[in-house]
Design a protein around this motif. Structure first.
Motif, short mmCIF file in Angstrom:
data_model
loop_
_atom_site.label_atom_id
_atom_site.label_comp_id
_atom_site.label_asym_id
_atom_site.label_seq_id
_atom_site.Cartn_x
_atom_site.Cartn_y
_atom_site.Cartn_z
N SER A 123 -7.11 -8.83 2.14
CA SER A 123 -6.46 -8.99 3.55
C SER A 123 -6.21 -8.11 4.34
CB SER A 123 -5.40 -10.25 3.29
OG SER A 123 -4.36 -9.49 2.84
N GLY A 124 -6.14 -6.75 3.84
CA GLY A 124 -5.66 -5.78 4.76
C GLY A 124 -4.63 -4.90 4.19
N PRO A 125 -4.31 -3.71 4.51
CA PRO A 125 -3.20 -2.81 4.09
C PRO A 125 -1.60 -3.50 4.02
CG PRO A 125 -4.11 -2.06 6.67
CD PRO A 125 -4.68 -3.43 6.14
N ASP A 126 -1.25 -4.49 4.98
CA ASP A 126 0.01 -5.18 4.94
C ASP A 126 0.30 -5.56 3.47
OD1 ASP A 126 0.14 -4.40 7.57
OD2 ASP A 126 -0.14 -6.42 8.30
N ALA A 127 -0.88 -6.24 2.95
CA ALA A 127 -0.54 -6.78 1.49
C ALA A 127 -0.23 -5.85 0.48
CB ALA A 127 -1.66 -7.82 1.19
N ARG A 128 -1.22 -4.77 0.71
CA ARG A 128 -1.07 -3.64 -0.14
C ARG A 128 0.29 -3.03 -0.11
NH1 ARG A 128 -6.37 -2.26 1.68
NH2 ARG A 128 -5.62 -0.55 2.66
N VAL A 129 0.95 -2.78 0.87
CA VAL A 129 2.29 -1.95 1.24
C VAL A 129 3.26 -3.23 0.76
CG1 VAL A 129 4.02 -1.47 2.91
CG2 VAL A 129 1.54 -0.82 3.22
N LEU A 130 3.18 -4.44 0.97
CA LEU A 130 4.30 -5.37 0.51
C LEU A 130 4.06 -5.25 -1.03
CD1 LEU A 130 6.25 -7.49 1.04
CD2 LEU A 130 4.44 -9.09 1.21
#
Length: 123
Positions: free
Chosen positions: A69-76
């Motif tokens: 789903s993108g970098p936001d999920a990785r950061v979270l």
């Protein structure tokens, strides 16, 4: 005929396969084994050097997650205490990442759960 749905967690796929084999020998037929986890995907599949390797983020490297789903999920995910390796995670239930699902006749439900438990499954 009434049926009972049984969901059981196992630490390894081998344990689940042994339980499945025992269930099939006892005459149960509707059995399925799946991998489940807190994060999506299987993560990286090769050894990666975090200093010089090319990987998308800490969550992929330490949590074995894929985050389409993108970098936001990785950061979270990287904010999770498990990502740092500094958490205890003493809860045995969280390491049961193999799910065995069985649909059995209601009158044989106790027999099926006993077989599953004898192979290390947690109902």
């Amino acid at each position: 005929m009434r049926e009972r749905n049984i969901l059981a967690g196992f630490h390894t796929e081998d344990e689940a396969r042994q339980a499945e084999k025992a269930l099939r020998q006892a005459g149960f037929t509707t059995i399925q084994i799946d991998k489940v986890g807190q994060f999506p995907g299987d993560g990286i599949e090769q050894i990666t050097n975090p200093v010089s390797g090319d990987f998308p983020g800490l969550g992929v490297l330490t949590l074995a997650g894929d985050f389409p789903s993108g970098p936001d999920a990785r950061v979270l995910a990287a904010a999770n205490p498990d990502a740092s390796g500094m958490s205890d995670r003493g809860d045995d239930n969280l390491t049961r990442t193999v799910l065995l699902t069985a649909v059995v006749a209601e009158e044989r439900g106790d027999e099926a759960t006993a077989i599953i438990r004898s192979h290390g499954g947690q109902i």
